[in-house]
Design a protein around this motif. Structure first.
Motif, PDB file in Angstrom:
ATOM      1  N   GLY A 299       0.813  -1.209   0.000  1.00 60.17           N
ATOM      2  CA  GLY A 299       0.000   0.000   0.000  1.00 60.17           C
ATOM      3  C   GLY A 299       0.844   1.255   0.000  1.00 60.17           C
ATOM      4  O   GLY A 299       1.934   1.290   0.598  1.00 60.17           O
ATOM      5  N   ILE A 300       0.346   2.269  -0.693  1.00 55.37           N
ATOM      6  CA  ILE A 300       0.928   3.607  -0.626  1.00 55.37           C
ATOM      7  C   ILE A 300      -0.216   4.552  -0.280  1.00 55.37           C
ATOM      8  O   ILE A 300      -1.120   4.761  -1.090  1.00 55.37           O
ATOM      9  N   ASP A 302      -1.174   7.768  -0.209  1.00 54.55           N
ATOM     10  CA  ASP A 302      -0.755   9.082  -0.704  1.00 54.55           C
ATOM     11  C   ASP A 302      -1.609   9.440  -1.911  1.00 54.55           C
ATOM     12  O   ASP A 302      -2.402   8.627  -2.402  1.00 54.55           O
ATOM     13  N   ASP A 306       0.446  12.627  -7.115  1.00 55.70           N
ATOM     14  CA  ASP A 306       1.878  12.775  -6.814  1.00 55.70           C
ATOM     15  C   ASP A 306       2.629  11.482  -7.107  1.00 55.70           C
ATOM     16  O   ASP A 306       3.734  11.503  -7.634  1.00 55.70           O
ATOM     17  N   VAL A 307       2.019  10.339  -6.755  1.00 54.96           N
ATOM     18  CA  VAL A 307       2.732   9.055  -6.856  1.00 54.96           C
ATOM     19  C   VAL A 307       2.841   8.583  -8.304  1.00 54.96           C
ATOM     20  O   VAL A 307       3.897   8.121  -8.739  1.00 54.96           O
ATOM     21  N   ALA A 310       5.514  10.285 -10.385  1.00 56.91           N
ATOM     22  CA  ALA A 310       6.836   9.850  -9.915  1.00 56.91           C
ATOM     23  C   ALA A 310       7.149   8.445 -10.413  1.00 56.91           C
ATOM     24  O   ALA A 310       8.296   8.134 -10.766  1.00 56.91           O
ATOM     25  N   LEU A 311       6.113   7.588 -10.471  1.00 55.73           N
ATOM     26  CA  LEU A 311       6.303   6.213 -10.932  1.00 55.73           C
ATOM     27  C   LEU A 311       6.635   6.184 -12.424  1.00 55.73           C
ATOM     28  O   LEU A 311       7.511   5.430 -12.872  1.00 55.73           O
ATOM     29  N   GLU A 314      10.154   7.113 -12.786  1.00 58.56           N
ATOM     30  CA  GLU A 314      11.042   6.023 -12.376  1.00 58.56           C
ATOM     31  C   GLU A 314      11.423   5.130 -13.560  1.00 58.56           C
ATOM     32  O   GLU A 314      12.507   4.568 -13.608  1.00 58.56           O
ATOM     33  N   PHE A 315      10.478   4.985 -14.487  1.00 59.15           N
ATOM     34  CA  PHE A 315      10.730   4.134 -15.654  1.00 59.15           C
ATOM     35  C   PHE A 315      11.132   4.941 -16.870  1.00 59.15           C
ATOM     36  O   PHE A 315      11.038   4.463 -17.998  1.00 59.15           O
TER      37      PHE A 315
ATOM     38  N   TYR B 240       3.263  -1.437   3.878  1.00 59.44           N
ATOM     39  CA  TYR B 240       3.097  -0.052   3.432  1.00 59.44           C
ATOM     40  C   TYR B 240       4.446   0.560   3.093  1.00 59.44           C
ATOM     41  O   TYR B 240       5.397   0.499   3.876  1.00 59.44           O
ATOM     42  N   TRP B 241       4.517   1.131   1.910  1.00 59.24           N
ATOM     43  CA  TRP B 241       5.697   1.903   1.536  1.00 59.24           C
ATOM     44  C   TRP B 241       5.445   3.346   1.966  1.00 59.24           C
ATOM     45  O   TRP B 241       4.413   3.932   1.625  1.00 59.24           O
ATOM     46  N   GLY B 243       6.963   7.448   2.831  1.00 59.78           N
ATOM     47  CA  GLY B 243       7.950   8.461   2.442  1.00 59.78           C
ATOM     48  C   GLY B 243       7.364   9.402   1.418  1.00 59.78           C
ATOM     49  O   GLY B 243       6.137   9.466   1.234  1.00 59.78           O
ATOM     50  N   SER B 244       8.228  10.137   0.742  1.00 63.75           N
ATOM     51  CA  SER B 244       7.774  11.072  -0.289  1.00 63.75           C
ATOM     52  C   SER B 244       7.244  10.283  -1.478  1.00 63.75           C
ATOM     53  O   SER B 244       7.521   9.088  -1.605  1.00 63.75           O
ATOM     54  N   PRO B 245       6.487  10.937  -2.360  1.00 63.61           N
ATOM     55  CA  PRO B 245       6.022  10.234  -3.565  1.00 63.61           C
ATOM     56  C   PRO B 245       7.165   9.623  -4.366  1.00 63.61           C
ATOM     57  O   PRO B 245       7.031   8.516  -4.907  1.00 63.61           O
ATOM     58  N   GLU B 246       8.299  10.305  -4.415  1.00 63.52           N
ATOM     59  CA  GLU B 246       9.441   9.762  -5.144  1.00 63.52           C
ATOM     60  C   GLU B 246       9.936   8.479  -4.484  1.00 63.52           C
ATOM     61  O   GLU B 246      10.273   7.499  -5.152  1.00 63.52           O
ATOM     62  N   THR B 248       8.161   6.394  -2.405  1.00 61.89           N
ATOM     63  CA  THR B 248       7.199   5.284  -2.501  1.00 61.89           C
ATOM     64  C   THR B 248       7.119   4.761  -3.932  1.00 61.89           C
ATOM     65  O   THR B 248       7.022   3.556  -4.158  1.00 61.89           O
ATOM     66  N   ALA B 249       7.179   5.698  -4.909  1.00 61.30           N
ATOM     67  CA  ALA B 249       7.173   5.270  -6.315  1.00 61.30           C
ATOM     68  C   ALA B 249       8.411   4.431  -6.604  1.00 61.30           C
ATOM     69  O   ALA B 249       8.360   3.457  -7.364  1.00 61.30           O
ATOM     70  N   GLY B 250       9.542   4.800  -5.976  1.00 55.38           N
ATOM     71  CA  GLY B 250      10.779   4.051  -6.158  1.00 55.38           C
ATOM     72  C   GLY B 250      10.647   2.629  -5.622  1.00 55.38           C
ATOM     73  O   GLY B 250      11.093   1.661  -6.247  1.00 55.38           O
ATOM     74  N   LEU B 252       7.836   0.926  -5.278  1.00 54.47           N
ATOM     75  CA  LEU B 252       6.916   0.199  -6.160  1.00 54.47           C
ATOM     76  C   LEU B 252       7.625  -0.202  -7.453  1.00 54.47           C
ATOM     77  O   LEU B 252       7.465  -1.328  -7.934  1.00 54.47           O
ATOM     78  N   ALA B 253       8.431   0.719  -7.988  1.00 51.13           N
ATOM     79  CA  ALA B 253       9.159   0.415  -9.223  1.00 51.13           C
ATOM     80  C   ALA B 253      10.111  -0.759  -9.001  1.00 51.13           C
ATOM     81  O   ALA B 253      10.206  -1.668  -9.836  1.00 51.13           O
ATOM     82  N   PHE B 255       9.822  -3.126  -6.822  1.00 46.42           N
ATOM     83  CA  PHE B 255       9.009  -4.343  -6.715  1.00 46.42           C
ATOM     84  C   PHE B 255       8.608  -4.857  -8.092  1.00 46.42           C
ATOM     85  O   PHE B 255       8.712  -6.049  -8.389  1.00 46.42           O
ATOM     86  N   LEU B 256       8.143  -3.944  -8.959  1.00 47.52           N
ATOM     87  CA  LEU B 256       7.694  -4.354 -10.297  1.00 47.52           C
ATOM     88  C   LEU B 256       8.855  -4.928 -11.099  1.00 47.52           C
ATOM     89  O   LEU B 256       8.687  -5.884 -11.858  1.00 47.52           O
ATOM     90  N   ARG B 257      10.058  -4.360 -10.918  1.00 45.62           N
ATOM     91  CA  ARG B 257      11.227  -4.908 -11.619  1.00 45.62           C
ATOM     92  C   ARG B 257      11.574  -6.288 -11.067  1.00 45.62           C
ATOM     93  O   ARG B 257      11.858  -7.214 -11.835  1.00 45.62           O
TER      94      ARG B 257
END
Lengths: 322, 264
Positions: A299-300, A302, A306-307, A310-311, A314-315, B240-241, B243-246, B248-250, B252-253, B255-257
């Protein structure tokens, strides 16, 4: 102190909820110290009775009238059998058809009805039932103090009874009493088209949290970046922001992807019914109490606005401005 | 022709909330027109726009606070409204399906509608039963979970689609008078126009007590009592991840990788 449970079938098949009803009904009958009787109305009743002959069922009553569900025939059949058996509990599935007859039947029999029950406890002269309220954010219990009552039980809440049983099968004749004012003319499958979300390994799924159609490019870009397929919860399809074939849930598709990323989806029970079989569920939602977190693996908590950008970054993608 | 629409003001719970006694604390609740009823109102208003002789009446069980919601339905095009309430109802707290159906039926019998539209369910207590119970009380035909409605006034028949599970729809003809429980998505509910909102202030909104509708307090007696309300123990074991959006997105990224979902 018996239980009468009403099985459900459609287009030639007993629906899974009927076998769940056997499990729930047997538990209730054990609590009452009585028999579990099933009723199946219409279609290939002999074949259905054979299918429904599962461990714990005492008798399957059949009414051979009509092919498909018709609430007039259902109500008449239940009324008749209810008068004969005088069951303590009448149990129906909390399905679309269940909710098309159970409230009318409860009125006709003058028994209290509690719908969408997720748990129950037999005590003394009545039953205490548990249900959800406010979109699953709270649970409530209700005490029903009556000699006879009706409940509808939530689908997929009890396991299906699987073992073969040795139930008696008893056909009964019911006079429906004149012509019904409701005529079923047929069925139609909706939600076809070029995209089959049930085939996707990864689903990026969006809900109300996306707020406006203008924000869709953001999640479309994410799906593209991940090589994933875009799906949604009901409100997105109701608003016609995405076509029906993208809808996950009870009235849409049941999906079982490797990864399901639920973005701005609260996790209403009708939605969860369509995606809880995913291997891994990731939820992004601002509400820490959203029911989606009950079934999520990650879970996030947020803001998706915003997320998600950023995701995408990331890619190495370029998030669109929304 | 008369169309009666049952309209409920529903409570929505804030993200953070408190339970006091047997309900969510009023400070954690916001009130709005029930989502399903919004579609039911729209369906009725569309009928009245198609034919001049169609009157749309709304009926609500609710306190004075609900008038804001009722005015919204009037602003969208309903012609007049009935609100059932009195001190006994206020003291009763939780109302079961039977009580609500009995009160609505009393109003419906006086109004003698050809068609009743009701939401499939209310967003707060989600019984999904009041409309069909109402039909039985009135001796009307009915169809539950309708997502398409075509009226043949000459034949007094409505051809509807019932939205079943799994992307299947049932095509059904229903003789009038009848109750239809309306599913979301059947139409596109309008926003009230400023002109509509002004007009709504002048439309009739009649308040009736239990006595006025021809019933007595016994309608409130119920064998069903709410005994508890609580926050369910979370069944979840989510990681739960944070932190900042960057950040948490990191996570998740990564994990997906790791899962091999994305190779880049």
């Amino acid at each position: 102190m018996s239980v009468l449970a009403v099985a459900e079938h459609r287009r030639g098949e007993v629906r899974d909820v009927s076998y769940e009803l056997v499990t729930a009904g047997r538990r209730l009958a054990d609590g009452l110290g009585g028999e579990l009787n099933l009723l199946v109305v219409g279609g290939d009743v002999d074949g259905f009775a054979e299918d429904l002959n599962r461990d714990g069922v005492d008798t399957v009553y059949t009414v051979d009238d009509g092919e498909e569900f018709n609430h007039g025939i259902h109500a008449a059949a239940i009324e008749r059998l209810h008068a004969d058996l005088e069951p303590t509990a009448l149990v129906a599935p909390n399905s679309v058809d269940g909710l098309d007859y159970a409230p009318a039947v409860a009125q006709r029999l003058d028994v209290p009805l509690v719908t969408d029950v997720i748990d129950f406890e037999v005590d003394g002269g009545g039953i205490e039932v548990t249900r959800e309220q406010y979109g699953g954010k709270v649970e409530t219990t209700y005490q029903v103090d009556a000699d006879q009552y009706a409940v509808t039980v939530r689908p997929a809440e009890w396991p299906q009874a699987e073992d073969r049983g040795d139930a008696a099968v008893e056909p009964i004749d019911v006079d429906v009493g004149g012509e019904s004012g409701t005529t079923v003319n047929g069925f139609e499958e909706v939600g076809g088209g070029d995209v089959d979300i049930t085939e996707a390994d990864v689903l990026v799924s969006i809900g109300r949290g996306i707020e406006e159609a203008e924000n869709l490019p953001l999640v479309e870009e994410l799906a593209d970046t991940l090589g994933a397929t875009l799906s949604s919860s009901r409100p997105i399809v109701d608003n016609e922001w995405l076509p029906k074939n993208r809808q996950v849930g009870q009235s849409g598709k049941v999906v079982t992807p490797d990864v399901y990323i639920a973005i701005g989806i609260s996790g209403a029970v009708q939605h969860v019914a369509g995606m809880k079989g995913a291997d891994t569920i990731v939820a992004i939602n601002t509400d820490p109490n959203a029911p989606i977190y009950d079934i999520a693996d990650y879970g996030i908590v947020d803001d998706l606005f915003d997320v998600v950008p950023a995701l995408i970054e990331e890619f190495g993608g370029d998030p669109p401005e929304v | 022709m008369k169309v009666l629409v049952t309209v409920k003001e529903v409570a929505e719970v804030d993200d953070e909330f408190q339970i006091s006694g047997l309900d969510v604390d009023d400070g954690s609740l916001e009130y709005d027109l029930n989502e399903w009823d919004d579609y039911a109102v729209e369906e009725a208003v569309q009928l009245s726009e198609a034919d001049d002789d169609v009157e749309v009446v709304t009926v609500t069980i609710g306190p004075e606070r609900a008038e804001e919601t009722i005015r919204m339905a009037l602003a969208k095009g309903a012609d007049r409204a009935v609100r059932v309430w009195d001190d006994n109802l206020a003291d009763a707290g939780f109302l079961d399906v039977d009580t609500k159906a009995a009160l609505l039926a009393a109003v419906a019998e006086a109004e003698a509608p050809d068609i009743v539209f009701s939401g499939v369910q209310a967003g707060d207590d989600a019984n999904g039963a009041t409309g069909v119970a109402l039909a039985e009380r009135l001796g009307f035909e009915w169809a539950a979970v309708v997502n398409d409605f075509e009226l043949d006034r000459d034949a007094d028949v409505a051809s509807v689609r019932r939205e079943l599970e799994g992307g299947v729809e049932e095509l059904t003809d229903v003789e009038l008078p009848a109750v239809f429980t309306i599913q979301t998505g059947i139409n596109e509910p309008r926003y009230a126009s400023l002109r509509g909102i002004r007009q709504a202030q002048r439309k009739e909104l009649e308040v009736r007590t239990i006595d006025d509708v021809g019933l007595d307090e016994s309608v409130l007696e119920s064998p069903v009592d709410r005994t508890d309300m609580y926050e369910p123990a979370s069944e979840g074991d989510a990681t739960y991840w944070e932190g900042s959006p960057e950040e948490t997105a990191g996570e998740l990224a990564a994990f997906l990788r790791d899962e091999g979902v994305v190779s880049s």
